[in-house]
Design an enzyme around this catalytic site. Structure first.
Site, mmCIF file in Angstrom:
data_model
loop_
_atom_site.group_PDB
_atom_site.id
_atom_site.type_symbol
_atom_site.label_atom_id
_atom_site.label_comp_id
_atom_site.label_asym_id
_atom_site.label_seq_id
_atom_site.Cartn_x
_atom_site.Cartn_y
_atom_site.Cartn_z
ATOM 1 N N CYS A 1 19.832 1.887 -14.104
ATOM 2 C CA CYS A 1 20.337 1.430 -12.815
ATOM 3 C C CYS A 1 21.424 0.026 -13.490
ATOM 4 O O CYS A 1 21.538 -0.715 -12.919
ATOM 5 C CB CYS A 1 19.183 -0.003 -12.419
ATOM 6 S SG CYS A 1 17.891 1.477 -11.622
ATOM 7 N N HIS B 1 22.044 -5.789 -8.881
ATOM 8 C CA HIS B 1 22.139 -3.956 -8.170
ATOM 9 C C HIS B 1 21.450 -3.457 -7.119
ATOM 10 O O HIS B 1 19.896 -4.485 -6.752
ATOM 11 C CB HIS B 1 21.448 -3.263 -9.778
ATOM 12 C CG HIS B 1 20.640 -2.331 -9.169
ATOM 13 N ND1 HIS B 1 21.291 -1.266 -8.922
ATOM 14 C CD2 HIS B 1 18.951 -1.414 -9.285
ATOM 15 C CE1 HIS B 1 19.831 -0.025 -9.223
ATOM 16 N NE2 HIS B 1 19.508 -0.127 -9.532
ATOM 17 N N ASN C 1 20.094 3.670 -3.120
ATOM 18 C CA ASN C 1 20.813 3.375 -4.692
ATOM 19 C C ASN C 1 21.438 3.999 -5.420
ATOM 20 O O ASN C 1 20.564 4.971 -6.177
ATOM 21 C CB ASN C 1 18.619 2.877 -4.934
ATOM 22 C CG ASN C 1 19.327 2.800 -7.019
ATOM 23 O OD1 ASN C 1 19.730 2.570 -7.802
ATOM 24 N ND2 ASN C 1 17.035 1.792 -7.543
HETATM 25 O O1 UT7 Z 1 16.927 0.610 -9.195
HETATM 26 C C1 UT7 Z 1 15.497 0.545 -9.301
HETATM 27 C C2 UT7 Z 1 15.127 1.984 -8.900
HETATM 28 N N1 UT7 Z 1 13.823 1.335 -8.439
HETATM 29 C C3 UT7 Z 1 13.026 0.688 -7.397
HETATM 30 O O2 UT7 Z 1 13.707 -0.877 -7.722
HETATM 31 C C4 UT7 Z 1 12.002 0.859 -7.248
HETATM 32 C C5 UT7 Z 1 11.020 -0.115 -6.569
HETATM 33 N N2 UT7 Z 1 9.323 -0.127 -5.746
HETATM 34 C C6 UT7 Z 1 10.458 -0.402 -4.352
HETATM 35 O O3 UT7 Z 1 11.702 0.016 -3.854
HETATM 36 C C7 UT7 Z 1 8.812 0.205 -3.463
HETATM 37 O O4 UT7 Z 1 7.446 0.230 -4.012
HETATM 38 C C8 UT7 Z 1 9.165 1.620 -3.554
HETATM 39 C C9 UT7 Z 1 9.896 1.742 -1.538
HETATM 40 C C10 UT7 Z 1 9.373 2.469 -3.901
HETATM 41 C C11 UT7 Z 1 7.432 1.873 -2.560
HETATM 42 O O5 UT7 Z 1 7.810 1.076 -1.356
HETATM 43 P P1 UT7 Z 1 5.652 -0.072 -1.629
HETATM 44 O O6 UT7 Z 1 5.992 -0.771 -0.410
HETATM 45 O O7 UT7 Z 1 5.428 0.105 -2.989
HETATM 46 O O8 UT7 Z 1 4.944 2.107 -0.799
HETATM 47 P P2 UT7 Z 1 4.203 2.910 -1.574
HETATM 48 O O9 UT7 Z 1 4.251 3.603 -2.814
HETATM 49 O O10 UT7 Z 1 2.454 1.793 -2.247
HETATM 50 O O11 UT7 Z 1 3.449 3.323 -0.484
HETATM 51 C C12 UT7 Z 1 3.266 3.108 0.442
HETATM 52 C C13 UT7 Z 1 2.531 4.312 1.247
HETATM 53 C C14 UT7 Z 1 1.910 5.620 0.257
HETATM 54 O O12 UT7 Z 1 1.319 5.900 1.718
HETATM 55 P P3 UT7 Z 1 -0.506 5.788 1.875
HETATM 56 O O13 UT7 Z 1 -0.747 5.898 -0.163
HETATM 57 O O14 UT7 Z 1 -0.831 3.914 1.797
HETATM 58 O O15 UT7 Z 1 -1.032 6.770 2.483
HETATM 59 C C15 UT7 Z 1 3.054 6.497 -0.186
HETATM 60 O O16 UT7 Z 1 2.702 7.937 -0.417
HETATM 61 O O17 UT7 Z 1 4.032 5.691 2.190
HETATM 62 C C16 UT7 Z 1 3.810 6.135 1.522
HETATM 63 N N3 UT7 Z 1 5.217 7.194 0.809
HETATM 64 C C17 UT7 Z 1 5.901 7.293 1.844
HETATM 65 N N4 UT7 Z 1 5.995 6.861 3.751
HETATM 66 C C18 UT7 Z 1 7.033 7.999 4.269
HETATM 67 C C19 UT7 Z 1 6.273 6.931 -0.475
HETATM 68 N N5 UT7 Z 1 7.202 7.615 -0.062
HETATM 69 C C20 UT7 Z 1 7.226 8.240 0.764
HETATM 70 C C21 UT7 Z 1 8.522 8.041 2.619
HETATM 71 N N6 UT7 Z 1 8.250 8.162 3.424
HETATM 72 N N7 UT7 Z 1 9.342 8.234 2.088
#
Ligand code: UT7
Length: 332
Positions: free
Chosen positions: A114, A259, A289
């Site tokens: 990134c 980014h 992204n």
């Molecule tokens: O460019 C650099 C690269 N990456 C980043 O900058 C990413 C930085 N992080 C993020 O943007 C966020 O952490 C995410 C968008 C990746 C995830 O958001 P979050 O609020 O941290 O969610 P989480 O990972 O804690 O997941 C919450 C829930 C989970 O379910 P449970 O365990 O609460 O039942 C996941 O399994 O959402 C679930 N989940 C989804 N649900 C629907 C994970 N992916 C998905 C999905 N659709 N695609």
């Protein structure tokens, strides 16, 4: 004193638009979840046979060159940032070299994920400051839609990333207080495995096997929460570091081009640095992204919309896998 200045911007995104509703056909996800957590509404997916990382880079580069009033023959060097190169080797910069009528100039791939575009821009800036080259193409291009699995197993990353390319032409100038004022680069390798793609790996006698495919070991891994927390720490830090070096302040920023990782990260950054919406570029809703492509694409669109004006203070910043992060402070 020689400085470097961006004289042309260009971009290319594949034609195929994939909406959140389309994604939900392949995996257990929803438009609401994706918009709420990331701000993404749609992304572009490449077309096999038409789009390659190097060809997409060349299309963005051709547009940037045209806008700079330069021909490919006049380019002295290529810097190509990508985490999704056409081949394991040689690099995509070399493959782009054959796409346009370049001379047999040097072409260097940058693996900064990134932050790849900022790293590439910084390297190009140093080549120009030393007088080694006068005109450099800096490109960021990615095809990521085929790295992730379109399944429940791959959903946490598949919905976030997209395909696209951006490019800038960087030229030498002797104008005072113009162009790239400074760049700042950092890394913390202790967190490498928090956002990485391990396989196929050169650490193993057998780089790829059926078991890896079956158990998903060839898919990237991301500790989303940890990346999020670190992004919130390092984005403002590296921007402030760059500004301080050139005796400028947050309120001097005319346009911030971060980014495009997650709209929530951008909003939190704005809040932390007290930067209003009209001074921030956000196009993640359209492309997701696009990793190394994201900053030059966002810069290109902002320029096309007339948001990048002569003498404006433009700040670029990135954080991502490595962890690697960086900033560029630019007087346009
Ligand atoms: O460019 C650099 C690269 N990456 C980043 O900058 C990413 C930085 N992080 C993020 O943007 C966020 O952490 C995410 C968008 C990746 C995830 O958001 P979050 O609020 O941290 O969610 P989480 O990972 O804690 O997941 C919450 C829930 C989970 O379910 P449970 O365990 O609460 O039942 C996941 O399994 O959402 C679930 N989940 C989804 N649900 C629907 C994970 N992916 C998905 C999905 N659709 N695609």
């Amino acid at each position: 004193m020689l400085h470097s200045k961006i004289t042309g911007v260009g971009m290319y995104v594949p034609e195929t638009v994939v909406t959140n509703a389309d994604m939900s056909k392949f995996m257990d996800t929803s438009d609401e979840w994706i918009i709420e957590r990331t701000g993404i509404k749609e992304r572009r997916f490449f077309k096999e046979g038409t789009d390659t990382v190097s060809k997409m880079g060349a299309r963005a580069a051709a547009q940037a060159l045209e806008r700079a009033g330069k021909t490919a023959e006049e380019v002295d060097f290529i810097l190509f940032a990508t985490l999704s190169p056409d081949y394991y080797f040689p690099g995509s910069g070399v493959l782009m070299q054959r796409e346009l009528p370049f001379r047999n100039i040097g072409a260097l791939d940058i693996r900064g994920q990134c932050s790849g575009f900022i790293y590439a821009l910084s390297v190009a800036d140093q080549f120009i400051k030393t007088g080694m080259y006068k005109t450099i193409l800096v490109v960021g291009s990615e095809i990521q839609s085929n790295i992730f699995e379109m399944s429940d197993r791959g959903r946490n990353m598949a919905v976030i990333f997209g395909d696209g390319a951006g490019a800038v032409v960087l030229e030498a100038t002797t104008e005072e207080n113009k162009g790239i004022l400074t760049t700042k680069l950092h890394s913390d390798g202790s967190q490498a495995e928090e956002l990485f793609l391990e396989h196929p790996s050169s650490n193993l006698k057998k780089r790829l096997n059926h078991e890896m495919i079956d158990n998903g070991a060839m898919l990237p891994h991301m500790n989303g929460k940890l990346v999020f927390i670190n992004a919130l720490k390092y984005f403002p830090e590296v921007i402030r570091e760059g500004l301080a070096e050139v005796n400028l302040k947050e309120e001097d920023i005319d346009l911030l081009v971060p980014h495009q990782a997650n709209a929530r990260i951008t909003v939190a950054l704005q809040k932390e640095m007290n930067i209003p919406d009209e001074k921030v570029v956000s196009n993640i809703h359209k492309y997701g992204n696009t990793t190394a492509g994201s900053i030059p694409i966002a810069l290109c669109e902002a320029w096309e919309e007339g948001r990048v004006k002569e003498n404006d203070l433009i700040v670029l910043a990135a954080f991502g896998s490595g962890f690697m992060w960086g900033s560029a402070i630019i007087r346009w």
